[in-house]
Each structure stands twice: as structure tokens, then as C-alpha cells.
Motif scaffolding. Structure first.
Motif, PDB file in Angstrom:
ATOM      1  N   GLY A  84      -0.205 -15.040   9.110  1.00 14.36           N
ATOM      2  CA  GLY A  84      -1.057 -16.216   9.036  1.00 14.36           C
ATOM      3  C   GLY A  84      -1.701 -16.318   7.671  1.00 14.36           C
ATOM      4  N   LEU A  85      -2.883 -16.943   7.692  1.00 16.90           N
ATOM      5  CA  LEU A  85      -3.595 -17.126   6.430  1.00 16.90           C
ATOM      6  C   LEU A  85      -4.592 -16.010   6.167  1.00 16.90           C
ATOM      7  CD1 LEU A  85      -4.224 -20.991   6.614  1.00 16.90           C
ATOM      8  CD2 LEU A  85      -2.396 -19.753   5.422  1.00 16.90           C
ATOM      9  N   GLN A  86      -4.648 -15.023   7.109  1.00 17.42           N
ATOM     10  CA  GLN A  86      -5.554 -13.893   6.902  1.00 17.42           C
ATOM     11  C   GLN A  86      -4.983 -12.962   5.834  1.00 17.42           C
ATOM     12  OE1 GLN A  86      -6.027 -12.055  10.726  1.00 17.42           O
ATOM     13  NE2 GLN A  86      -7.153 -13.795  11.600  1.00 17.42           N
ATOM     14  N   GLY A  87      -5.863 -12.462   5.010  1.00 14.38           N
ATOM     15  CA  GLY A  87      -5.447 -11.585   3.937  1.00 14.38           C
ATOM     16  C   GLY A  87      -5.019 -10.223   4.423  1.00 14.38           C
ATOM     17  N   ASP A  88      -3.868  -9.758   4.072  1.00 16.17           N
ATOM     18  CA  ASP A  88      -3.369  -8.426   4.371  1.00 16.17           C
ATOM     19  C   ASP A  88      -2.813  -7.875   3.066  1.00 16.17           C
ATOM     20  OD1 ASP A  88      -2.066  -6.125   5.116  1.00 16.17           O
ATOM     21  OD2 ASP A  88      -1.288  -6.964   6.983  1.00 16.17           O
ATOM     22  N   LEU A  89      -3.615  -6.970   2.465  1.00 16.65           N
ATOM     23  CA  LEU A  89      -3.270  -6.506   1.124  1.00 16.65           C
ATOM     24  C   LEU A  89      -1.907  -5.830   1.097  1.00 16.65           C
ATOM     25  CD1 LEU A  89      -4.057  -6.152  -1.804  1.00 16.65           C
ATOM     26  CD2 LEU A  89      -5.206  -3.999  -1.174  1.00 16.65           C
ATOM     27  N   ALA A  90      -1.588  -4.986   2.061  1.00 17.54           N
ATOM     28  CA  ALA A  90      -0.315  -4.264   2.060  1.00 17.54           C
ATOM     29  C   ALA A  90       0.857  -5.233   2.195  1.00 17.54           C
ATOM     30  CB  ALA A  90      -0.287  -3.244   3.187  1.00 17.54           C
ATOM     31  N   ALA A  91       0.727  -6.200   3.120  1.00 16.93           N
ATOM     32  CA  ALA A  91       1.799  -7.173   3.312  1.00 16.93           C
ATOM     33  C   ALA A  91       1.966  -8.040   2.065  1.00 16.93           C
ATOM     34  CB  ALA A  91       1.514  -8.046   4.526  1.00 16.93           C
ATOM     35  N   ALA A  92       0.830  -8.410   1.443  1.00 18.12           N
ATOM     36  CA  ALA A  92       0.900  -9.244   0.226  1.00 18.12           C
ATOM     37  C   ALA A  92       1.593  -8.496  -0.913  1.00 18.12           C
ATOM     38  CB  ALA A  92      -0.506  -9.672  -0.189  1.00 18.12           C
ATOM     39  N   LEU A  93       1.310  -7.185  -1.025  1.00 22.43           N
ATOM     40  CA  LEU A  93       1.967  -6.388  -2.058  1.00 22.43           C
ATOM     41  C   LEU A  93       3.463  -6.288  -1.802  1.00 22.43           C
ATOM     42  CD1 LEU A  93      -0.627  -3.489  -2.594  1.00 22.43           C
ATOM     43  CD2 LEU A  93      -0.057  -5.353  -4.172  1.00 22.43           C
ATOM     44  N   ARG A  94       3.857  -6.110  -0.504  1.00 20.49           N
ATOM     45  CA  ARG A  94       5.281  -6.049  -0.183  1.00 20.49           C
ATOM     46  C   ARG A  94       5.975  -7.370  -0.527  1.00 20.49           C
ATOM     47  NH1 ARG A  94       3.275  -3.332   4.451  1.00 20.49           N
ATOM     48  NH2 ARG A  94       3.509  -5.237   5.709  1.00 20.49           N
ATOM     49  N   LEU A  95       5.292  -8.494  -0.232  1.00 22.22           N
ATOM     50  CA  LEU A  95       5.854  -9.804  -0.556  1.00 22.22           C
ATOM     51  C   LEU A  95       6.008  -9.968  -2.072  1.00 22.22           C
ATOM     52  CD1 LEU A  95       6.766 -12.647   0.266  1.00 22.22           C
ATOM     53  CD2 LEU A  95       4.355 -13.360   0.158  1.00 22.22           C
ATOM     54  N   THR A  96       4.980  -9.526  -2.805  1.00 22.22           N
ATOM     55  CA  THR A  96       5.027  -9.653  -4.270  1.00 22.22           C
ATOM     56  C   THR A  96       6.178  -8.844  -4.848  1.00 22.22           C
ATOM     57  OG1 THR A  96       2.628  -9.958  -4.333  1.00 22.22           O
ATOM     58  CG2 THR A  96       3.734  -9.313  -6.393  1.00 22.22           C
ATOM     59  N   VAL A  97       6.344  -7.607  -4.337  1.00 24.01           N
ATOM     60  CA  VAL A  97       7.445  -6.759  -4.820  1.00 24.01           C
ATOM     61  C   VAL A  97       8.788  -7.404  -4.514  1.00 24.01           C
ATOM     62  CG1 VAL A  97       8.605  -4.552  -4.486  1.00 24.01           C
ATOM     63  CG2 VAL A  97       6.121  -4.622  -4.692  1.00 24.01           C
ATOM     64  N   ALA A  98       8.928  -7.978  -3.329  1.00 22.15           N
ATOM     65  CA  ALA A  98      10.183  -8.601  -2.932  1.00 22.15           C
ATOM     66  C   ALA A  98      10.498  -9.813  -3.814  1.00 22.15           C
ATOM     67  CB  ALA A  98      10.129  -9.011  -1.461  1.00 22.15           C
ATOM     68  N   ILE A  99       9.450 -10.637  -4.023  1.00 25.72           N
ATOM     69  CA  ILE A  99       9.677 -11.835  -4.862  1.00 25.72           C
ATOM     70  C   ILE A  99      10.043 -11.423  -6.285  1.00 25.72           C
ATOM     71  CG2 ILE A  99       8.537 -13.823  -5.903  1.00 25.72           C
ATOM     72  CD1 ILE A  99       6.984 -14.148  -3.275  1.00 25.72           C
ATOM     73  N   ALA A 100       9.330 -10.406  -6.830  1.00 25.23           N
ATOM     74  CA  ALA A 100       9.625  -9.936  -8.181  1.00 25.23           C
ATOM     75  C   ALA A 100      11.061  -9.414  -8.276  1.00 25.23           C
ATOM     76  CB  ALA A 100       8.636  -8.856  -8.600  1.00 25.23           C
ATOM     77  N   ALA A 101      11.491  -8.677  -7.261  1.00 25.11           N
ATOM     78  CA  ALA A 101      12.855  -8.147  -7.256  1.00 25.11           C
ATOM     79  C   ALA A 101      13.879  -9.277  -7.241  1.00 25.11           C
ATOM     80  CB  ALA A 101      13.057  -7.225  -6.061  1.00 25.11           C
ATOM     81  N   MET A 102      13.596 -10.316  -6.438  1.00 24.15           N
ATOM     82  CA  MET A 102      14.535 -11.431  -6.369  1.00 24.15           C
ATOM     83  C   MET A 102      14.568 -12.211  -7.690  1.00 24.15           C
ATOM     84  SD  MET A 102      14.212 -12.921  -2.471  1.00 24.15           S
ATOM     85  CE  MET A 102      12.417 -12.724  -2.281  1.00 24.15           C
ATOM     86  N   VAL A 103      13.398 -12.425  -8.291  1.00 22.18           N
ATOM     87  CA  VAL A 103      13.351 -13.155  -9.573  1.00 22.18           C
ATOM     88  C   VAL A 103      14.124 -12.382 -10.655  1.00 22.18           C
ATOM     89  CG1 VAL A 103      11.865 -13.926 -11.461  1.00 22.18           C
ATOM     90  CG2 VAL A 103      11.250 -14.405  -9.078  1.00 22.18           C
ATOM     91  N   ILE A 104      13.859 -11.053 -10.727  1.00 23.42           N
ATOM     92  CA  ILE A 104      14.541 -10.242 -11.744  1.00 23.42           C
ATOM     93  C   ILE A 104      16.040 -10.224 -11.505  1.00 23.42           C
ATOM     94  CG2 ILE A 104      14.810  -7.889 -12.623  1.00 23.42           C
ATOM     95  CD1 ILE A 104      11.793  -7.496 -12.082  1.00 23.42           C
TER      96      ILE A 104
END
Length: 524
Positions: A84-104
Motif C-alpha cells: 500500500g501507501l504505508q512506508g516499508d523501508l526494507a521493501a522500498a530498498l528492495r524495489l530500489t535495488v530491483a529498479i536500479a538493476a533493470m535500468v543498468i
């Protein structure tokens, strides 16, 4: 998708490619399901990179970007659906890593695609260039060879390393050197013109040029010297022996590659110059014959020139000698008249000598002696020389000069020769003119280009168009006993000193000759 430029522009996808793309999309769907509807707490979205990698060979750059966008969108949608829209730092970091991997990964795939396309284009251009080169090589009417000079170059480099500095001297001391070098140069290919030059031989018979190089030809050694001295090209004339034993003269051109690794395929061009050399030899022989004929013509022209120019002073010598004899035969002899006649004889003898010297100087490279000449004085002196002839023909003579004319720098005897010729021609032209109308008028005035003009006008019948057309040509004359050399010689003398001589009819009747003399000396 191919219509939108998402798939590589090939006619059709292979079954393997279709299977890989299908598996990639199935994997993307599976990852979306696991990431959205299961409780697996890991960076499953990072596995979308596999989808990108599997599709990299099939999709275009635009398709790869679109697929990367879809994968990133699916990862974000899974994150929203699971947290949802609730902040989850661990999940957000996993999403960021995944997006960065896909962009690279997307950027790396695009870079590799561009490099692959550039390599494909390079190979295509290289193949096209090779086809064009091969077409030019095969269809050229210039005899071309591809020869392997790598072995002979290695031989020459070894000689240099062993201390050989003068290859020609080495070749003289080692008679087998040329033959060894020829044996080290195999022919890779030869076009049709090359085979025709050698006598329509079979391409299989030209692997070595040993059979076709003339034994006494020095051009091959010069070619070896060029390679030995690391020159960039070579050009020289040589001779070859064709298959039927005919000797042909050729122009040999070779361009050596900068990279020594390319010495295994060196282009050699040969131009058949046999006919050109034979024509040039015939031309040289013709020039030699022409020079001989020219010398004979020069002797003839010189003889005619001297005969014409010496006629007047020699005639004067005869007249003065006869006059002197008459004064001596008187009783008592008139010594004063004898002295005057003797002075005229000396004067005319000196003029004859000056004419000979002037003619010799014109034929040699000696610089003529220039002096300051007053044209008015020269005209008056020439009138005195011809005084008896003018008086005998009842011809009036007048001279006019524009004030302020300075002396000119010229060869005095040459100008006087021209004047005598013009005055003599005027006298002869007025033979049929009534005595009371016979007149020679000389006008001295400034002309253009820092020169002085001397105009000689007679009251004769003038010059016809046909005579004007050929007036200054050698041996052109209207007189029964004339040589036709006088005016041609006069014009040549004036033009040699920077002057001119022209002729026309005067508006008031009679002929008008105009000579111009530069004020300053003309330095040749």
C-alpha cells in the motif's frame, strides 16, 4: 510489435527466438504473480533482469526500453499491491535495488545492441569495399598484380641487420641475389589485363615472375632498393619478356603499405609503354634531322642576309673607287676629291665590317654593344650616305622631329641598316612617279610605352592588299632581282631589341612604314 519497430527488422523470427521471447514474457508474468500475491520477502523484482536479457537479441532498442519500462511498472505495482501507501523501508530498498538493476541492465543491453549494429555495418561496408576493389581489380584495363612481398622484405631486413648498407654493391658481389629475391615474391592474383600483357597466359602460370623478367633489366634491383630503403612507393621503367619471346617496355608502379603486416598483398601496376617509347625515339630522330635541316636553313638565311645587307656598302665602295680613279686620271689629279673618295671608301668598308659583326652577334650569345643614339642625327647621316642615289632619282627628302625627344639606347648599325632598307625601298617604289612629286618624308615623334616612332612616308603608288599580307615574310619580293629578305631582317632586328616595324598605306597616298625603338635598353 514488428510494425511499431519493437522487434529486429528480420523477415521472420525463428522458432527458437519465438520460444525465448515467450519464455521471457512467461517469466515476467510469473515474477509479477509471486511478488504480488505471495509473502516471499526477497527482491524478486530483480529477476526481471532475466526477462530483459532473454529478449535482448530479439527486440530493438525501442523494444528494450519499452520492456524495461513494463518490468519497472510491474515491480512498482507489486510494491503498491503488497504494501500500500504505508512506508516499508526494507521493501522500498528492495524495489530500489530491483529498479536500479533493470535500468543498468537496459543500458548495457542498448550499448551492446549499438555495438553489434555498428559491427554489422562495419562488416557490411568492408564486404562492399572488398567487392568494389575486386571489381576494379578484375575489370581494369591496367595490368595489375597482387604480390606477396613479405618474404623478400624479411630477407632485405635481415641483410640490413647484418650490416649491408649498399644493396646494389651487394647485388654485384652476389650474382644469385636477384634470382633469390624473385623466388621470394609469389603472385597472389593477376587481372585479365596483366595476363594479356604477358601474352594471354594462364593465371596458374604466373605464380612467379622469374620467366617474364628480362635478364639484363635493372628495374627489379631498383625496386628491391626502394624496399630496402623503406620508401613508400616506387616507379620505374623496365622490360619484360612475353610468352612468345617479345620484349615489352613497361612502366612499373608499386605502392608499399605503411603496416608491414600488409606486405603479403601489395598491388603492382604495369603500363605498356612500348609504342610510346618507340614514338618518342622516332621523335628524337626526327628532331635531330630537323636540327640538321635547321642549321642548313640558318646557313642559307645567313648567306641571303649578308648578301642583301652588304649589297649597298659594297656598291658604294665600287662607285667611290671608280670616282677616285677618275679624279686620279685627271691632269693634274684632283687630290682633294681623291681624299674625299678615299674617306667614303673607308667609311663604307667600316659599314660592311659593322654589318658582318652585327650579324654574328645576332647568331651568338654575345650581348650587343648598345650606345646612345640621336635618331635625328642618324636619319641625317643615313640621308648623306644615300645622297648620290637620292640626287640621281631626283627625290626630295625632308625630316621633322617633335621637340624634346631624347636619344635612345640601341645598336647604331642595326638602326641604320633598317633606315637604309626603308629609304632604298622608297626610292625604288617611286620609279614610275613623276620627278616633281617624288618625296620621302621622315617623322620622328614620341610613341607609347616609352618608345620613339620613326615614320617613313613615300609618294609612290602604295602597297596592294596582297603585298601587305606577305610583306614581312622571308623571300617575299616584288622585284625581279630582289631576294625578299630586307624587310624580314629589319623586323627581326627591331623585335630582338624590343622594337617593332609595321607597314600600311598613307591616307594621302604612298606607303607608310613605322618603326618604334624603346628609349631604354631592353634586357633579355
Amino acid at each position: 510489435m514488428r510494425l511499431f519497430g519493437l522487434v529486429n527488422p528480420k523477415q521472420r523470427l525463428s522458432p527458437y527466438e519465438i520460444g525465448v521471447v515467450s519464455f521471457a514474457f512467461l517469466l515476467a508474468a510469473t515474477l509479477f504473480y509471486l511478488d504480488t500475491f505471495t509473502d516471499i520477502q526477497s527482491a524478486l523484482a530483480t529477476l526481471y533482469v532475466i526477462t530483459l536479457l532473454l529478449s535482448a537479441e530479439t527486440l530493438t532498442e525501442r523494444g528494450t526500453l519499452l520492456l524495461a519500462g513494463v518490468c519497472i511498472s510491474l515491480s512498482a505495482l507489486s510494491y503498491v499491491a503488497g504494501h500500500g501507501l504505508q512506508g516499508d523501508l526494507a521493501a522500498a530498498l528492495r524495489l530500489t535495488v530491483a529498479i536500479a538493476a533493470m535500468v543498468i541492465t537496459c543500458l548495457l543491453i542498448i550499448r551492446n545492441q549499438r555495438a553489434r549494429l555498428a559491427l554489422i555495418k562495419f562488416n557490411t561496408d568492408l564486404q562492399s569495399s572488398e567487392e568494389r576493389y575486386r571489381t576494379i581489380f578484375e575489370q581494369s584495363r591496367v595490368a595489375l598484380w597482387e604480390r606477396d612481398y613479405s618474404q623478400v622484405r624479411a630477407l632485405l631486413v635481415k641483410l640490413r641487420e647484418n650490416g649491408v648498407s649498399d644493396l646494389q654493391a651487394y647485388a654485384r658481389n652476389n650474382p644469385d641475389f636477384i634470382a633469390d629475391c624473385i623466388a621470394c615474391i609469389p603472385t597472389v592474383a593477376a587481372n585479365a589485363a596483366a595476363l594479356e600483357l604477358l601474352g594471354h597466359v594462364d593465371a596458374r602460370n604466373v605464380s612467379s615472375m622469374r620467366r617474364y623478367i628480362a635478364q639484363d633489366d635493372a628495374t627489379f634491383l631498383e625496386l628491391m632498393v626502394a624496399i630496402f630503403n623503406r620508401e613508400s612507393s616506387f616507379e620505374g621503367k623496365g622490360s619484360i619478356i612475353t610468352s612468345d619471346g617479345t620484349t615489352r617496355l613497361v612502366l612499373l608502379t608499386v605502392g608499399f603499405p605503411e603496416d608491414v603486416a600488409n606486405f603479403d598483398r601489395v598491388i603492382v601496376g604495369m603500363f605498356d609503354i612500348t609504342e610510346r617509347e618507340m614514338a618518342q625515339k622516332a621523335l628524337f630522330e626526327a628532331q635531330a634531322e630537323l636540327a640538321l635541316a635547321s642549321r642548313a636553313a640558318t646557313v642559307g638565311a645567313l648567306s641571303a642576309s649578308l648578301a642583301h645587307e652588304l649589297n649597298q656598302p659594297l656598291g658604294a665602295l665600287v662607285v667611290n673607287a671608280q670616282t677616285l680613279q677618275r679624279w686620279l686620271d685627271r691632269d693634274p689629279p684632283d687630290l682633294a676629291a681623291v681624299s674625299r673618295s678615299a674617306e667614303r671608301i673607308v667609311r663604307d668598308s667600316q659599314r660592311a665590317s659593322d654589318i658582318i659583326q652585327s650579324t654574328r652577334s645576332m647568331l651568338s650569345e654575345r650581348t650587343p654593344v648598345l650606345e646612345s643614339v640621336s635618331l635625328a642625327d642618324l636619319v641625317s647621316e643615313t640621308q648623306m650616305l644615300m645622297e648620290s642615289e637620292l640626287a640621281k632619282n631626283r627625290i626630295a627628302f625632308d625630316t621633322s622631329e617633335t621637340p624634346g625627344i631624347t636619344a635612345v639606347s640601341a645598336v647604331r648599325i642595326e638602326l641604320q641598316q633598317v633606315m637604309i632598307n626603308l629609304f632604298t625601298n622608297a626610292v625604288q617604289a617611286m620609279a614610275a612617279t613623276p620627278e616633281q612629286h617624288r618625296r620621302i618624308s621622315v617623322t620622328i615623334e614620341l610613341a607609347e610605352c616609352q618608345s620613339v616612332s620613326i615614320k617613313v612616308h613615300d609618294s609612290g603608288p602604295g602597297l596592294s592588299p596582297e603585298v601587305l599580307k606577305n610583306l614581312f615574310k622571308p623571300f617575299c619580293t616584288t622585284k625581279a632581282t630582289g631576294l625578299g629578305m630586307g624587310l624580314a631582317i629589319c623586323r627581326s632586328m627591331l623585335e630582338a631589341r624590343g622594337g617593332t616595324l609595321t607597314a600600311d598605306n598613307h591616307a594621302e597616298g604612298g606607303a607608310l612604314f613605322q618603326m618604334t625603338v624603346p628609349i631604354e635598353a631592353v634586357h633579355e
